[in-house]
Design an enzyme around this catalytic site. Structure first.
Site, PDB file in Angstrom:
ATOM      1  N   ALA A  15     -65.274   9.179   6.289  1.00  0.00           N
ATOM      2  CA  ALA A  15     -63.962   8.603   6.922  1.00  0.00           C
ATOM      3  C   ALA A  15     -62.944   9.694   7.347  1.00  0.00           C
ATOM      4  O   ALA A  15     -62.061   9.522   7.756  1.00  0.00           O
ATOM      5  CB  ALA A  15     -63.707   7.555   6.191  1.00  0.00           C
ATOM      6  N   ARG A  20     -59.472  20.166  11.701  1.00  0.00           N
ATOM      7  CA  ARG A  20     -59.805  21.676  12.401  1.00  0.00           C
ATOM      8  C   ARG A  20     -60.765  21.801  13.271  1.00  0.00           C
ATOM      9  O   ARG A  20     -60.865  22.853  13.864  1.00  0.00           O
ATOM     10  CB  ARG A  20     -60.087  22.357  11.142  1.00  0.00           C
ATOM     11  CG  ARG A  20     -58.929  22.778  10.096  1.00  0.00           C
ATOM     12  CD  ARG A  20     -59.248  23.634   8.994  1.00  0.00           C
ATOM     13  NE  ARG A  20     -59.887  22.863   7.877  1.00  0.00           N
ATOM     14  CZ  ARG A  20     -60.454  23.250   6.909  1.00  0.00           C
ATOM     15  NH1 ARG A  20     -60.880  24.683   6.875  1.00  0.00           N
ATOM     16  NH2 ARG A  20     -60.903  22.607   5.918  1.00  0.00           N
ATOM     17  N   ASN A 385    -101.340  19.752  49.373  1.00  0.00           N
ATOM     18  CA  ASN A 385    -100.526  21.241  49.425  1.00  0.00           C
ATOM     19  C   ASN A 385     -99.481  20.810  50.305  1.00  0.00           C
ATOM     20  O   ASN A 385     -99.466  20.668  51.602  1.00  0.00           O
ATOM     21  CB  ASN A 385    -101.463  22.136  50.062  1.00  0.00           C
ATOM     22  CG  ASN A 385    -100.641  23.607  49.685  1.00  0.00           C
ATOM     23  OD1 ASN A 385    -100.870  24.143  48.494  1.00  0.00           O
ATOM     24  ND2 ASN A 385     -99.874  24.058  50.419  1.00  0.00           N
TER      25      ASN A 385
HETATM   26  C1  UD1 Z   1     -64.621  17.135  -2.313  1.00  0.00           C
HETATM   27  C2  UD1 Z   1     -65.020  16.834  -3.785  1.00  0.00           C
HETATM   28  C3  UD1 Z   1     -65.288  18.377  -4.450  1.00  0.00           C
HETATM   29  C4  UD1 Z   1     -66.203  19.153  -3.615  1.00  0.00           C
HETATM   30  C5  UD1 Z   1     -66.247  19.090  -1.968  1.00  0.00           C
HETATM   31  C6  UD1 Z   1     -67.332  19.761  -1.462  1.00  0.00           C
HETATM   32  C7  UD1 Z   1     -63.787  14.991  -4.652  1.00  0.00           C
HETATM   33  C8  UD1 Z   1     -62.451  14.629  -5.145  1.00  0.00           C
HETATM   34  N1  UD1 Z   1     -63.892  16.286  -4.236  1.00  0.00           N
HETATM   35  O1  UD1 Z   1     -63.672  17.889  -1.988  1.00  0.00           O
HETATM   36  O2  UD1 Z   1     -65.507  18.426  -5.724  1.00  0.00           O
HETATM   37  O3  UD1 Z   1     -66.459  20.453  -4.285  1.00  0.00           O
HETATM   38  O4  UD1 Z   1     -65.869  17.821  -1.715  1.00  0.00           O
HETATM   39  O5  UD1 Z   1     -67.103  19.769  -0.091  1.00  0.00           O
HETATM   40  O6  UD1 Z   1     -64.555  14.399  -4.287  1.00  0.00           O
HETATM   41  N2  UD1 Z   1     -64.016  11.168   2.811  1.00  0.00           N
HETATM   42  C9  UD1 Z   1     -63.957   9.953   2.854  1.00  0.00           C
HETATM   43  N3  UD1 Z   1     -62.831   8.948   2.575  1.00  0.00           N
HETATM   44  C10 UD1 Z   1     -61.734  10.017   1.731  1.00  0.00           C
HETATM   45  C11 UD1 Z   1     -61.727  11.106   1.466  1.00  0.00           C
HETATM   46  C12 UD1 Z   1     -63.008  11.684   1.763  1.00  0.00           C
HETATM   47  O7  UD1 Z   1     -64.644   9.367   3.559  1.00  0.00           O
HETATM   48  O8  UD1 Z   1     -60.818   9.127   1.403  1.00  0.00           O
HETATM   49  C13 UD1 Z   1     -65.002  12.049   3.043  1.00  0.00           C
HETATM   50  C14 UD1 Z   1     -64.915  12.929   4.020  1.00  0.00           C
HETATM   51  O9  UD1 Z   1     -64.918  12.456   5.327  1.00  0.00           O
HETATM   52  C15 UD1 Z   1     -65.786  14.209   3.492  1.00  0.00           C
HETATM   53  C16 UD1 Z   1     -66.128  13.844   2.237  1.00  0.00           C
HETATM   54  O10 UD1 Z   1     -65.579  12.518   1.839  1.00  0.00           O
HETATM   55  O11 UD1 Z   1     -67.017  14.105   4.436  1.00  0.00           O
HETATM   56  C17 UD1 Z   1     -65.449  14.987   1.256  1.00  0.00           C
HETATM   57  O12 UD1 Z   1     -64.143  14.908   1.697  1.00  0.00           O
HETATM   58  P1  UD1 Z   1     -63.198  16.105   1.400  1.00  0.00           P
HETATM   59  O13 UD1 Z   1     -61.802  15.859   1.898  1.00  0.00           O
HETATM   60  O14 UD1 Z   1     -63.656  17.375   2.371  1.00  0.00           O
HETATM   61  O15 UD1 Z   1     -63.233  16.570  -0.074  1.00  0.00           O
HETATM   62  P2  UD1 Z   1     -62.721  17.797  -0.827  1.00  0.00           P
HETATM   63  O16 UD1 Z   1     -61.485  17.721  -1.016  1.00  0.00           O
HETATM   64  O17 UD1 Z   1     -63.087  19.038   0.339  1.00  0.00           O
END
Ligand code: UD1
Ligand code: CA
Length: 485
Positions: A15, A20, A385
């Site tokens: 979601a 980026r 051909n």
């Molecule tokens: C998350 C983890 C972190 C881990 C990292 C690995 C948590 C709180 N943190 O951090 O420990 O090291 O991933 O990449 O879980 N997403 C949703 N809905 C939301 C938020 C996120 O669907 O409300 C999905 C995003 O699309 C993505 C994934 O969850 O695919 C991770 O979200 P992202 O915001 O990248 O998490 P990080 O803060 O990087």
């Protein structure tokens, strides 16, 4: 937590925004190895023996939902209207299920494209064997910036996952990170996500807090350290997309070499995930095999060839060619410099040669179109051909029409077949003919009239040009010779 069924539910989080990427296309729909990242995630969970899959969608929801439905309509879709964190996303996923999960739940992301079904399956085995409530897929990385850290006690037991932004100096020094991929006991997950709180630096519900909850409740927790860090890497921008795409390709190419395919230059050979290759295929430098391309035993492709959704028969040879949605028969040869457009079918032992473009046409077994031709909407019979420089004029500006050339026909150089027209079996045509009417079997068709030379035309119509001077010089030289002066 022991009395559960072994049904496995997968939750794929997709979601998030993907700002980026700077793209009109949703992040998880960007592709590597011919599959979008969300498809890679769905293929991996499906291969790990999952029974029910829930995908959480939000940003670019229409695009993402449509792609998921097209890939697998059985995937349950849960809409997360606002991205309040990974814990919130899992809550939304659980609400979308008919009933709370009684078995095991695998949680993964839609933007981690190198993760394999095998790794997920091993993670599940480890989780079950250890009888844990939560198993984290972790990895040791050189630069843990931005990741959640695995916090372990003095005895090495996992105590918590701490997000980078909430970590102490000691915790920031930890290089073991949370990949984000977790396996969780279903009933525990249901209970734990209900208790999540947003008292953190991002005011979000962190899924990772379920680890601390399990520890506080005395439930077993552990981490499965994956040596192959690539499989845990996510994509946030196009530099990472290219890097993971390159690595995935390297793995695919290596896999085919292990299966008996000769790849002369792995660095310039690109093979999509869904391609299949038989043993003893040879791929020469600069070859791209895309989509659902299938190559039969002993075929040679390349150099510098791109095939998308092309079926190549045994021992066929395709040189410097661009082709899509076509079939090339066993032992047939194509190229160099051929263009196979959708609907091309080349029969066994047939030939589509140099500078030849073919579209929506059948070139029969043993038939040859060797040089400089356009074959559009035509059926060329077995053993025929087609002469050099032939054009099938299939388009009258309004409609496209089909033409056919009979079995073992011999059509001459520089012919134009004005469609719709039929040349019978075994018929011949003369050089330069424009064929507008059907040719009966066994006939010779000529269309150019007898040659007529208009003497003095250049002196009359193009006086004083270099052509005129050259013609006069040639004439006076001939006159001198004839008079013997
Ligand atoms: C998350 C983890 C972190 C881990 C990292 C690995 C948590 C709180 N943190 O951090 O420990 O090291 O991933 O990449 O879980 N997403 C949703 N809905 C939301 C938020 C996120 O669907 O409300 C999905 C995003 O699309 C993505 C994934 O969850 O695919 C991770 O979200 P992202 O915001 O990248 O998490 P990080 O803060 O990087
Ligand atoms: Ca991330």
């Amino acid at each position: 937590m022991s009395a559960h069924t072994d049904a496995v539910t997968a939750i794929v989080l997709a979601a998030g925004a993907g700002t980026r990427m700077k793209s009109a296309r949703a992040k998880v729909l960007h592709e590597i190895a011919g599959r979008s990242m969300i498809e890679h995630a769905l293929v991996a969970v499906a291969g790990a023996g999952v029974h029910t899959t829930v995908a959480v969608v939000g940003h670019d929801r229409e695009q993402v939902s449509a792609a998921i439905a097209a890939h697998d309509p059985a995937v349950v879709q849960a809409v997360q209207e606002e991205q309040n964190g990974t814990g919130h996303a899992v809550r939304v996923a659980l609400e979308a299920l008919d009933a709370p999960p009684t078995g095991t739940v695998v949680i993964t992301y839609g933007d981690v494209p190198l993760l394999t079904a095998q790794t997920l399956a091993e993670l599940l085995v480890d989780h079950r064997a250890a009888g844990r409530a939560v198993t984290i897929l972790s990895a040791e990385v050189d630069d843990p910036t931005g990741y959640g850290r695995i916090v372990r006690g003095d005895d090495g037991a996992v105590l918590a996952i701490r997000e980078h932004r909430d970590a102490s100096a000691d915790e920031l020094a930890v290089r073991e990170i949370n990949s984000g991929i977790l396996v969780v006991d279903g009933p525990f997950l249901d209970h734990a996500v209900a208790g999540l709180r947003s008292d953190n630096s991002q005011s979000e519900l962190y899924l990772t807090d379920i680890v601390g909850i399990a520890v506080a409740e005395g439930r077993p927790v552990g981490a499965h350290v994956l040596e192959d860090v690539w499989q845990t890497e996510g994509v946030n921008d196009r530099v990472q997309l290219a890097r993971l795409g390159h690595e995935l390709n390297r793995r695919i190419v290596r896999g085919w070499m292990a299966a008996g395919v000769t790849v002369v230059d792995p660095a310039t050979t690109w093979i999509d995930s869904a391609v299949t290759l038989a043993p003893d295929v040879t791929l020469l430098p600069g070859t791209q095999l895309l989509g659902a391309t299938e190559v039969g035993e002993g075929a040679t492709i390349g150099p510098d060839t791109t095939l998308r959704n092309v079926e190549v028969g045994e021992a066929a040879t395709i040189i410097r060619t661009h082709g899509s949605d076509s079939v090339v028969g066993a032992r047939a040869t194509v190229g160099p410099f051929a263009y196979l457009r959708p609907g091309t079918e080349l029969g066994e032992d047939g030939k589509i040669g140099t500078f030849v473009e073919v579209k929506n046409s059948v070139v029969g077994a043993g038939a040859k179109v060797p040089h400089l031709s356009y074959v559009g909407d035509a059926d060329i019979g077995e053993g025929a051909n087609v002469g050099a420089g032939t054009i099938f004029a299939n388009y009258d500006g309004v409609t496209k029409n089909r033409s056919s050339i009979g079995r073992h026909a011999r059509t001459a150089s520089n012919n134009t077949f004005v469609a719709p027209v039929t040349v019978g079996d075994g018929a011949f045509t003369g050089a330069g003919a424009t064929i507008r009417e059907d040719v009966p079997p066994g006939a010779l068709a000529v269309s150019a009239g007898p040659q007529r030379n208009m003497d003095g035309w250049v002196a009359d119509k193009r006086p004083g040009t270099p052509s005129d001077r050259a013609a006069r010089e040639s004439e006076s030289a001939t006159t001198l010779e004839e008079t013997g002066e």
